[in-house]
Design a protein around this motif. Sequence first.
Motif, PDB file in Angstrom:
ATOM      1  N   HIS A  76       0.851  -1.187   0.000  1.00  0.00           N
ATOM      2  CA  HIS A  76       0.000   0.000   0.000  1.00  0.00           C
ATOM      3  C   HIS A  76       0.886   1.235   0.000  1.00  0.00           C
ATOM      4  O   HIS A  76       1.869   1.295   0.742  1.00  0.00           O
ATOM      5  N   VAL A  77       0.536   2.217  -0.817  1.00  0.00           N
ATOM      6  CA  VAL A  77       1.320   3.446  -0.907  1.00  0.00           C
ATOM      7  C   VAL A  77       0.452   4.612  -0.431  1.00  0.00           C
ATOM      8  O   VAL A  77      -0.615   4.867  -0.993  1.00  0.00           O
ATOM      9  N   VAL A  78       0.928   5.281   0.618  1.00  0.00           N
ATOM     10  CA  VAL A  78       0.248   6.447   1.176  1.00  0.00           C
ATOM     11  C   VAL A  78       1.045   7.674   0.772  1.00  0.00           C
ATOM     12  O   VAL A  78       2.218   7.804   1.141  1.00  0.00           O
ATOM     13  N   GLN A  79       0.421   8.549   0.000  1.00  0.00           N
ATOM     14  CA  GLN A  79       1.068   9.781  -0.439  1.00  0.00           C
ATOM     15  C   GLN A  79       0.390  10.951   0.267  1.00  0.00           C
ATOM     16  O   GLN A  79      -0.825  11.096   0.195  1.00  0.00           O
ATOM     17  N   ILE A  80       1.208  11.758   0.923  1.00  0.00           N
ATOM     18  CA  ILE A  80       0.717  12.938   1.616  1.00  0.00           C
ATOM     19  C   ILE A  80       1.168  14.169   0.834  1.00  0.00           C
ATOM     20  O   ILE A  80       2.362  14.338   0.578  1.00  0.00           O
ATOM     21  N   CYS A  81       0.223  15.022   0.457  1.00  0.00           N
ATOM     22  CA  CYS A  81       0.584  16.250  -0.249  1.00  0.00           C
ATOM     23  C   CYS A  81       1.214  17.223   0.744  1.00  0.00           C
ATOM     24  O   CYS A  81       0.636  17.527   1.784  1.00  0.00           O
ATOM     25  N   SER A 119       6.017  11.471   0.263  1.00  0.00           N
ATOM     26  CA  SER A 119       5.580  12.862   0.191  1.00  0.00           C
ATOM     27  C   SER A 119       5.473  13.236  -1.279  1.00  0.00           C
ATOM     28  O   SER A 119       6.267  12.790  -2.103  1.00  0.00           O
ATOM     29  N   VAL A 120       4.458  14.015  -1.595  1.00  0.00           N
ATOM     30  CA  VAL A 120       4.286  14.522  -2.946  1.00  0.00           C
ATOM     31  C   VAL A 120       4.006  16.012  -2.840  1.00  0.00           C
ATOM     32  O   VAL A 120       3.594  16.503  -1.790  1.00  0.00           O
ATOM     33  N   TYR A 121       4.266  16.711  -3.918  1.00  0.00           N
ATOM     34  CA  TYR A 121       4.094  18.161  -3.898  1.00  0.00           C
ATOM     35  C   TYR A 121       3.033  18.599  -4.885  1.00  0.00           C
ATOM     36  O   TYR A 121       3.241  19.463  -5.685  1.00  0.00           O
ATOM     37  N   CYS A 122       1.914  17.979  -4.825  1.00  0.00           N
ATOM     38  CA  CYS A 122       0.662  18.370  -5.449  1.00  0.00           C
ATOM     39  C   CYS A 122      -0.027  17.130  -5.977  1.00  0.00           C
ATOM     40  O   CYS A 122       0.523  16.376  -6.776  1.00  0.00           O
TER      41      CYS A 122
END
Length: 159
Positions: A76-81, A119-122
């Motif tokens: 599972h991949v959790v990406q937080i903006c 972490s992602v930036y948008c």
Amino acid sequence: MIRETHSSSVARLAVEEHAGVEGGLLPALHQITKALGYIPEQAISELAAGFNLGKAEVYGVISFYHDFSLEPLGDHVVQICRAEACQAQGGRDVENAARDMLKMDFDQTSADGKITLKSVYCLGNCVCGPNVSINGRLHARVDKSRLSSLINTCLSGED
């Protein structure tokens, strides 16, 4: 050795299918990611040669887009903006809650391989932040409580 051979043949096939297409590197990277879950080191040379690019250029594209990874990801991949718009709406609290709950930092995978925190930036939903993507599914207006519920649902095997 089998895994290296498999990843090399996946990369070769992606190059064959997309090398003649303008902007073909991106679909090739998506194809490799879909097949393997990440872009293995062996694929970089295949891609560079097939698209007549330097290895650094291929790395640059991979590192620019949050859809690609050079390491295997968890189940599972959790990406937080972490972009400014989400942070202005409480995103930093969500970031901290994710790290605390999962007991890991960004760009790490749990020891059991079940979850990767990125972490992602948008995520392209700025007006409804803070935003989180779990296994490619976007969730808007996430707070600490909702994040906890989403992650627990994910880890329990529910969708």
